[in-house]
Motif scaffolding. Structure first.
Motif, PDB file in Angstrom:
ATOM      1  N   SER A 150       0.786  -1.231   0.000  1.00 27.27           N
ATOM      2  CA  SER A 150       0.000   0.000   0.000  1.00 27.27           C
ATOM      3  C   SER A 150       0.820   1.283   0.000  1.00 27.27           C
ATOM      4  CB  SER A 150      -0.920   0.013   1.235  1.00 27.27           C
ATOM      5  OG  SER A 150      -0.168  -0.043   2.431  1.00 27.27           O
ATOM      6  N   ASN A 151       2.141   1.199  -0.177  1.00 26.23           N
ATOM      7  CA  ASN A 151       2.987   2.376   0.051  1.00 26.23           C
ATOM      8  C   ASN A 151       2.934   3.426  -1.052  1.00 26.23           C
ATOM      9  OD1 ASN A 151       5.932   3.669  -0.369  1.00 26.23           O
ATOM     10  ND2 ASN A 151       5.558   3.393   1.831  1.00 26.23           N
ATOM     11  N   ASP A 152       2.698   3.019  -2.297  1.00 27.39           N
ATOM     12  CA  ASP A 152       2.723   3.901  -3.476  1.00 27.39           C
ATOM     13  C   ASP A 152       4.128   4.332  -3.864  1.00 27.39           C
ATOM     14  OD1 ASP A 152      -0.028   3.780  -3.289  1.00 27.39           O
ATOM     15  OD2 ASP A 152      -0.254   5.795  -2.473  1.00 27.39           O
ATOM     16  N   GLY A 153       5.174   3.796  -3.233  1.00 30.30           N
ATOM     17  CA  GLY A 153       6.530   4.240  -3.501  1.00 30.30           C
ATOM     18  C   GLY A 153       7.072   3.751  -4.834  1.00 30.30           C
ATOM     19  N   SER A 154       8.184   4.327  -5.258  1.00 32.75           N
ATOM     20  CA  SER A 154       8.770   3.993  -6.556  1.00 32.75           C
ATOM     21  C   SER A 154       9.552   2.686  -6.541  1.00 32.75           C
ATOM     22  CB  SER A 154       9.692   5.126  -7.016  1.00 32.75           C
ATOM     23  OG  SER A 154      10.737   5.328  -6.088  1.00 32.75           O
ATOM     24  N   SER A 155       9.731   2.069  -5.375  1.00 35.23           N
ATOM     25  CA  SER A 155      10.401   0.762  -5.284  1.00 35.23           C
ATOM     26  C   SER A 155       9.422  -0.381  -5.054  1.00 35.23           C
ATOM     27  CB  SER A 155      11.434   0.776  -4.155  1.00 35.23           C
ATOM     28  OG  SER A 155      12.474   1.684  -4.421  1.00 35.23           O
ATOM     29  N   VAL A 156       8.142  -0.105  -4.944  1.00 33.79           N
ATOM     30  CA  VAL A 156       7.162  -1.137  -4.586  1.00 33.79           C
ATOM     31  C   VAL A 156       6.964  -2.100  -5.752  1.00 33.79           C
ATOM     32  CG1 VAL A 156       4.766  -1.588  -3.978  1.00 33.79           C
ATOM     33  CG2 VAL A 156       5.991   0.333  -2.920  1.00 33.79           C
ATOM     34  N   LYS A 157       7.262  -3.383  -5.499  1.00 24.77           N
ATOM     35  CA  LYS A 157       7.048  -4.443  -6.486  1.00 24.77           C
ATOM     36  C   LYS A 157       6.576  -5.702  -5.766  1.00 24.77           C
ATOM     37  CE  LYS A 157      11.232  -4.384  -8.280  1.00 24.77           C
ATOM     38  NZ  LYS A 157      12.367  -4.758  -9.171  1.00 24.77           N
ATOM     39  N   PHE A 158       5.830  -6.541  -6.490  1.00 26.50           N
ATOM     40  CA  PHE A 158       5.425  -7.846  -5.966  1.00 26.50           C
ATOM     41  C   PHE A 158       5.784  -8.924  -6.975  1.00 26.50           C
ATOM     42  CE2 PHE A 158       2.538 -11.455  -5.948  1.00 26.50           C
ATOM     43  CZ  PHE A 158       2.613 -11.867  -4.638  1.00 26.50           C
ATOM     44  N   ARG A 159       6.443  -9.966  -6.498  1.00 24.42           N
ATOM     45  CA  ARG A 159       6.692 -11.168  -7.296  1.00 24.42           C
ATOM     46  C   ARG A 159       6.314 -12.360  -6.439  1.00 24.42           C
ATOM     47  NH1 ARG A 159      12.384  -9.140 -10.118  1.00 24.42           N
ATOM     48  NH2 ARG A 159      11.360  -7.650 -11.519  1.00 24.42           N
ATOM     49  N   GLY A 160       5.348 -13.124  -6.910  1.00 30.30           N
ATOM     50  CA  GLY A 160       4.855 -14.245  -6.115  1.00 30.30           C
ATOM     51  C   GLY A 160       5.882 -15.350  -5.989  1.00 30.30           C
ATOM     52  N   ILE A 161       6.199 -15.990  -7.123  1.00 30.84           N
ATOM     53  CA  ILE A 161       7.273 -16.981  -7.196  1.00 30.84           C
ATOM     54  C   ILE A 161       8.292 -16.426  -8.173  1.00 30.84           C
ATOM     55  CG2 ILE A 161       7.907 -19.320  -7.894  1.00 30.84           C
ATOM     56  CD1 ILE A 161       5.037 -20.167  -7.136  1.00 30.84           C
ATOM     57  N   SER A 162       9.529 -16.243  -7.726  1.00 36.22           N
ATOM     58  CA  SER A 162      10.548 -15.607  -8.550  1.00 36.22           C
ATOM     59  C   SER A 162      11.775 -16.492  -8.639  1.00 36.22           C
ATOM     60  CB  SER A 162      10.922 -14.238  -7.963  1.00 36.22           C
ATOM     61  OG  SER A 162      11.709 -13.498  -8.860  1.00 36.22           O
ATOM     62  N   SER A 163      12.096 -16.913  -9.866  1.00 38.73           N
ATOM     63  CA  SER A 163      13.286 -17.723 -10.120  1.00 38.73           C
ATOM     64  C   SER A 163      14.237 -16.878 -10.947  1.00 38.73           C
ATOM     65  CB  SER A 163      12.902 -18.998 -10.879  1.00 38.73           C
ATOM     66  OG  SER A 163      14.051 -19.759 -11.208  1.00 38.73           O
ATOM     67  N   GLU A 164      15.329 -16.417 -10.322  1.00 38.17           N
ATOM     68  CA  GLU A 164      16.216 -15.455 -10.955  1.00 38.17           C
ATOM     69  C   GLU A 164      17.623 -16.038 -11.073  1.00 38.17           C
ATOM     70  OE1 GLU A 164      15.762 -11.451  -9.469  1.00 38.17           O
ATOM     71  OE2 GLU A 164      13.647 -11.797  -8.976  1.00 38.17           O
ATOM     72  N   GLY A 165      17.733 -17.086 -11.887  1.00 41.03           N
ATOM     73  CA  GLY A 165      19.024 -17.730 -12.101  1.00 41.03           C
ATOM     74  C   GLY A 165      19.939 -16.940 -13.004  1.00 41.03           C
ATOM     75  N   GLY A 166      19.371 -16.096 -13.871  1.00 39.64           N
ATOM     76  CA  GLY A 166      20.169 -15.274 -14.768  1.00 39.64           C
ATOM     77  C   GLY A 166      21.150 -16.091 -15.578  1.00 39.64           C
TER      78      GLY A 166
END
Length: 233
Positions: A150-166
């Motif tokens: 609920s913050n409205d900030g510029s860093s607010v993100k949501f990722r439910g399941i995140s696989s970031e192997g790159g």
């Protein structure tokens, strides 16, 4: 907290925890070396209102060994969590995995059907289940629900399941997961809201029989903000 030979942590209840110091870290189960088994644990009524002026990290389960080490994080329940920290930015993790080994993450419940059960009022990135580096994340029959950012900030993100192997090439195998009733207010430009997020050089990922439902975003200023069920790059 283990920094030597790994950890087995099962059938525990962590509850009624209030973090309101100036420290930047709140961690409940933290494994820094060796394999991790964290199963059948309950986390409930946990809040963080830290006033640390730097970026903060809040996690229920964190596995980040200095070398590759396997993990089984399954059958855990996380309920009634509130983050109101006032630092520049914050990161909330239900489950955070940083290892190049294979990981099993099955049958976890993060949030309940009650509205706003996981309440994030900080300028925060929020992950239900997160894994980085190589190795396969097997992620089956997890439920993530009742999140309110609920913050409205510029860093607010949501990722439910995140696989970031790159470039490490980590792979996601996800079956039967439910991600629902998620509300996000943000001014982040780009991809602030993704049910299942994959960033990996792996040749193939498997996503099957998952349900992603009732995702709600209110972009306050950002015209280019996306709501995505599944994103692969």
């Amino acid at each position: 907290y283990s920094v030597t030979n790994g950890m087995t942590c099962t059938n525990n209840t962590f509850q009624n925890i209030k973090h309101s110091a100036t420290t930047q870290l709140l961690g409940i189960i933290y494994n820094a070396a060796g394999p991790l088994t964290a199963t059948d644990n309950t986390f409930k009524n946990i809040s963080s209102s830290s006033s640390s002026s730097v970026s903060q990290a809040i996690f229920m389960i964190d596995h980040q060994p200095s070398v590759a080490a396997i993990a089984d994080v399954s059958n855990n329940t996380m309920l009634d969590i509130s983050v109101t920290s006032t630092g520049t930015t914050a990161i909330f993790y239900g489950i955070s995995i940083n290892t190049g080994s294979a990981v099993t993450c099955n049958n976890n419940t993060i949030g309940s059907a009650a509205a706003n059960n996981i309440s994030i009022a900080s300028n925060a990135i929020s992950y239900g289940i997160y894994k980085s580096l190589a190795g396969t994340l097997t992620c089956n029959n997890n439920t993530l629900q009742g999140f309110n950012l609920s913050n409205d900030g510029s860093s607010v993100k949501f990722r439910g399941i995140s696989s970031e192997g790159g470039a490490s090439g980590g792979m996601l195998s996800a079956t039967g997961n439910i991600i629902r009733d998620i509300s996000v207010s943000t001014t982040f430009v780009g991809r602030p809201f993704t049910g299942i997020y994959i960033q990996s050089n792996a040749a193939s990922n498997l996503i099957t029989k998952c349900t992603i439902d009732d995702l709600r975003m209110a972009p306050i200023a950002a015209a280019s903000a996306f709501v995505e069920g599944i994103y692969v790059s």
